[in-house]
Motif scaffolding. Structure first.
Motif, PDB file in Angstrom:
ATOM      1  N   SER A 116       0.804  -1.222   0.000  1.00 45.43           N
ATOM      2  CA  SER A 116       0.000   0.000   0.000  1.00 45.43           C
ATOM      3  C   SER A 116       0.839   1.276   0.000  1.00 45.43           C
ATOM      4  CB  SER A 116      -0.949  -0.002   1.198  1.00 45.43           C
ATOM      5  OG  SER A 116      -0.211  -0.080   2.399  1.00 45.43           O
ATOM      6  N   ASP A 117       2.136   1.155   0.053  1.00 45.99           N
ATOM      7  CA  ASP A 117       3.009   2.335   0.018  1.00 45.99           C
ATOM      8  C   ASP A 117       3.528   2.661  -1.378  1.00 45.99           C
ATOM      9  OD1 ASP A 117       4.653   1.924   3.263  1.00 45.99           O
ATOM     10  OD2 ASP A 117       2.857   3.037   2.663  1.00 45.99           O
ATOM     11  N   TYR A 118       3.182   1.844  -2.366  1.00 46.76           N
ATOM     12  CA  TYR A 118       3.793   2.001  -3.693  1.00 46.76           C
ATOM     13  C   TYR A 118       2.759   2.110  -4.804  1.00 46.76           C
ATOM     14  CZ  TYR A 118       8.042   0.690  -1.287  1.00 46.76           C
ATOM     15  OH  TYR A 118       9.109   0.664  -0.421  1.00 46.76           O
ATOM     16  N   ASN A 119       2.999   3.060  -5.706  1.00 45.32           N
ATOM     17  CA  ASN A 119       2.233   3.090  -6.945  1.00 45.32           C
ATOM     18  C   ASN A 119       2.534   1.814  -7.733  1.00 45.32           C
ATOM     19  OD1 ASN A 119       1.687   5.668  -6.088  1.00 45.32           O
ATOM     20  ND2 ASN A 119       2.823   6.695  -7.707  1.00 45.32           N
ATOM     21  N   MET A 120       1.553   1.396  -8.521  1.00 48.67           N
ATOM     22  CA  MET A 120       1.721   0.186  -9.320  1.00 48.67           C
ATOM     23  C   MET A 120       1.446   0.498 -10.789  1.00 48.67           C
ATOM     24  SD  MET A 120       2.543  -2.242  -7.203  1.00 48.67           S
ATOM     25  CE  MET A 120       2.297  -3.700  -8.228  1.00 48.67           C
ATOM     26  N   GLY A 121       2.083  -0.253 -11.648  1.00 50.09           N
ATOM     27  CA  GLY A 121       1.868  -0.039 -13.073  1.00 50.09           C
ATOM     28  C   GLY A 121       1.710  -1.347 -13.818  1.00 50.09           C
ATOM     29  N   TRP A 122       1.032  -1.253 -14.961  1.00 52.09           N
ATOM     30  CA  TRP A 122       0.951  -2.353 -15.914  1.00 52.09           C
ATOM     31  C   TRP A 122       1.648  -1.900 -17.203  1.00 52.09           C
ATOM     32  CZ3 TRP A 122      -0.572  -7.284 -15.190  1.00 52.09           C
ATOM     33  CH2 TRP A 122      -1.381  -7.586 -14.100  1.00 52.09           C
ATOM     34  N   PHE A 123       2.479  -2.761 -17.717  1.00 49.18           N
ATOM     35  CA  PHE A 123       3.182  -2.520 -18.970  1.00 49.18           C
ATOM     36  C   PHE A 123       2.904  -3.694 -19.907  1.00 49.18           C
ATOM     37  CE2 PHE A 123       6.189   1.024 -18.137  1.00 49.18           C
ATOM     38  CZ  PHE A 123       5.932   1.212 -16.785  1.00 49.18           C
ATOM     39  N   ARG A 124       3.202  -3.510 -21.171  1.00 47.80           N
ATOM     40  CA  ARG A 124       3.073  -4.610 -22.115  1.00 47.80           C
ATOM     41  C   ARG A 124       4.202  -4.530 -23.137  1.00 47.80           C
ATOM     42  NH1 ARG A 124      -2.605  -2.742 -25.054  1.00 47.80           N
ATOM     43  NH2 ARG A 124      -1.774  -0.920 -26.167  1.00 47.80           N
ATOM     44  N   TRP A 127       9.955   4.241  -5.736  1.00 48.27           N
ATOM     45  CA  TRP A 127       9.834   5.223  -4.671  1.00 48.27           C
ATOM     46  C   TRP A 127       8.586   4.950  -3.825  1.00 48.27           C
ATOM     47  CZ3 TRP A 127      10.837  10.750  -7.054  1.00 48.27           C
ATOM     48  CH2 TRP A 127      12.174  10.804  -7.489  1.00 48.27           C
ATOM     49  N   THR A 128       8.680   5.229  -2.567  1.00 44.56           N
ATOM     50  CA  THR A 128       7.542   5.131  -1.670  1.00 44.56           C
ATOM     51  C   THR A 128       6.625   6.325  -1.884  1.00 44.56           C
ATOM     52  OG1 THR A 128       8.925   4.037  -0.021  1.00 44.56           O
ATOM     53  CG2 THR A 128       6.831   4.962   0.731  1.00 44.56           C
ATOM     54  N   ARG A 129       5.340   6.035  -2.128  1.00 43.21           N
ATOM     55  CA  ARG A 129       4.299   7.060  -2.216  1.00 43.21           C
ATOM     56  C   ARG A 129       4.693   8.221  -3.133  1.00 43.21           C
ATOM     57  NH1 ARG A 129       0.926   7.209   3.485  1.00 43.21           N
ATOM     58  NH2 ARG A 129       0.839   4.950   3.740  1.00 43.21           N
ATOM     59  N   ARG A 130       5.167   7.897  -4.312  1.00 42.46           N
ATOM     60  CA  ARG A 130       5.465   8.922  -5.311  1.00 42.46           C
ATOM     61  C   ARG A 130       4.209   9.736  -5.570  1.00 42.46           C
ATOM     62  NH1 ARG A 130       9.363   8.873  -9.793  1.00 42.46           N
ATOM     63  NH2 ARG A 130       9.721   6.641  -9.431  1.00 42.46           N
ATOM     64  N   SER A 131       4.345  11.055  -5.701  1.00 40.65           N
ATOM     65  CA  SER A 131       3.176  11.936  -5.834  1.00 40.65           C
ATOM     66  C   SER A 131       2.532  11.850  -7.209  1.00 40.65           C
ATOM     67  CB  SER A 131       3.576  13.383  -5.542  1.00 40.65           C
ATOM     68  OG  SER A 131       4.604  13.787  -6.437  1.00 40.65           O
ATOM     69  N   SER A 132       3.281  11.390  -8.192  1.00 37.11           N
ATOM     70  CA  SER A 132       2.713  11.247  -9.533  1.00 37.11           C
ATOM     71  C   SER A 132       2.928   9.812 -10.008  1.00 37.11           C
ATOM     72  CB  SER A 132       3.365  12.219 -10.509  1.00 37.11           C
ATOM     73  OG  SER A 132       4.759  11.959 -10.584  1.00 37.11           O
ATOM     74  N   GLY A 190      11.982   2.463 -16.231  1.00 44.98           N
ATOM     75  CA  GLY A 190      13.114   2.667 -15.339  1.00 44.98           C
ATOM     76  C   GLY A 190      12.736   3.217 -13.980  1.00 44.98           C
ATOM     77  N   GLN A 191      11.510   3.677 -13.826  1.00 51.50           N
ATOM     78  CA  GLN A 191      11.034   4.200 -12.562  1.00 51.50           C
ATOM     79  C   GLN A 191      10.405   3.113 -11.686  1.00 51.50           C
ATOM     80  OE1 GLN A 191       8.704   7.288 -14.695  1.00 51.50           O
ATOM     81  NE2 GLN A 191       9.692   8.762 -13.327  1.00 51.50           N
ATOM     82  N   TYR A 192      10.366   1.908 -12.208  1.00 52.92           N
ATOM     83  CA  TYR A 192       9.793   0.789 -11.468  1.00 52.92           C
ATOM     84  C   TYR A 192      10.908  -0.180 -11.079  1.00 52.92           C
ATOM     85  CZ  TYR A 192       5.195   2.492 -12.727  1.00 52.92           C
ATOM     86  OH  TYR A 192       4.072   3.269 -12.847  1.00 52.92           O
ATOM     87  N   LYS A 193      10.744  -0.771  -9.907  1.00 54.37           N
ATOM     88  CA  LYS A 193      11.852  -1.572  -9.376  1.00 54.37           C
ATOM     89  C   LYS A 193      11.645  -3.069  -9.555  1.00 54.37           C
ATOM     90  CE  LYS A 193      14.808  -2.049  -5.320  1.00 54.37           C
ATOM     91  NZ  LYS A 193      15.143  -1.506  -3.985  1.00 54.37           N
ATOM     92  N   TYR A 194      10.473  -3.560  -9.181  1.00 53.98           N
ATOM     93  CA  TYR A 194      10.221  -5.000  -9.242  1.00 53.98           C
ATOM     94  C   TYR A 194       9.179  -5.296 -10.305  1.00 53.98           C
ATOM     95  CZ  TYR A 194      12.699  -5.100  -4.809  1.00 53.98           C
ATOM     96  OH  TYR A 194      13.656  -4.967  -3.826  1.00 53.98           O
ATOM     97  N   TRP A 195       9.369  -6.442 -10.958  1.00 54.40           N
ATOM     98  CA  TRP A 195       8.501  -6.821 -12.072  1.00 54.40           C
ATOM     99  C   TRP A 195       7.996  -8.253 -11.903  1.00 54.40           C
ATOM    100  CZ3 TRP A 195       7.431  -3.524 -16.215  1.00 54.40           C
ATOM    101  CH2 TRP A 195       8.141  -2.319 -16.202  1.00 54.40           C
ATOM    102  N   GLY A 196       6.784  -8.465 -12.385  1.00 52.10           N
ATOM    103  CA  GLY A 196       6.281  -9.821 -12.440  1.00 52.10           C
ATOM    104  C   GLY A 196       6.861 -10.554 -13.643  1.00 52.10           C
TER     105      GLY A 196
END
Length: 127
Positions: free
Chosen positions: A30-38, A101-106, A112-118
């Motif tokens: 709950s401290d991290y923004n999440m993203g989906w990429f393809r 980053w924790t709780r990035r505002s945007s 490259g801004q994401y650290k861990y990937w599925g």
């Protein structure tokens, strides 16, 4: 150790729907923004959708706006991608990722801004 595990990929007819899930473990989801990429074979990975750590903000790639919806359930440490009206050219591998980053505002759009990937979920849209 942080782990992201996607599920829900598979075969869908053009115009159909599919929902991907990404279950996270290993750090405070709950401290991290999440993203989906393809990523299509031979092409660069592209941003599809992102959601803020609270779930209050979302962003989408222009081509999926109005068709895809990203959501998260912090109690279940899971982020979802609902994909509707799917197109044949969206036959690619979808991956979830969490922000470095924790709780990035945007909401970040660059991989490259994401650290861990599925490991990725293959989606095939049959025309």
């Amino acid at each position: 150790q942080v782990q992201l595990v996607e599920s829900g990929g598979g075969l869908v007819q053009a115009g159909g729907s599919l929902r991907l899930s990404c279950a996270a473990s290993g750090r405070a989801f709950s401290d991290y923004n999440m993203g989906w990429f393809r990523q299509a074979p031979g092409k660069q990975r592209e941003f599809v959708a992102g959601i803020s750590w609270s779930g209050g903000s979302t962003e989408y790639q222009d081509s999926v706006k109005g068709r895809f919806t990203i959501a998260r359930d912090n109690a279940k440490n899971t982020v979802y991608l609902q994909m509707n009206s799917m197109k044949a050219e969206e036959t690619v591998v979808y991956s979830c990722a969490d922000d470095m980053w924790t709780r990035r505002s945007s909401i970040a759009r660059r991989e490259g801004q994401y650290k861990y990937w599925g490991q990725g979920a293959k989606v095939t849209v049959a025309s």
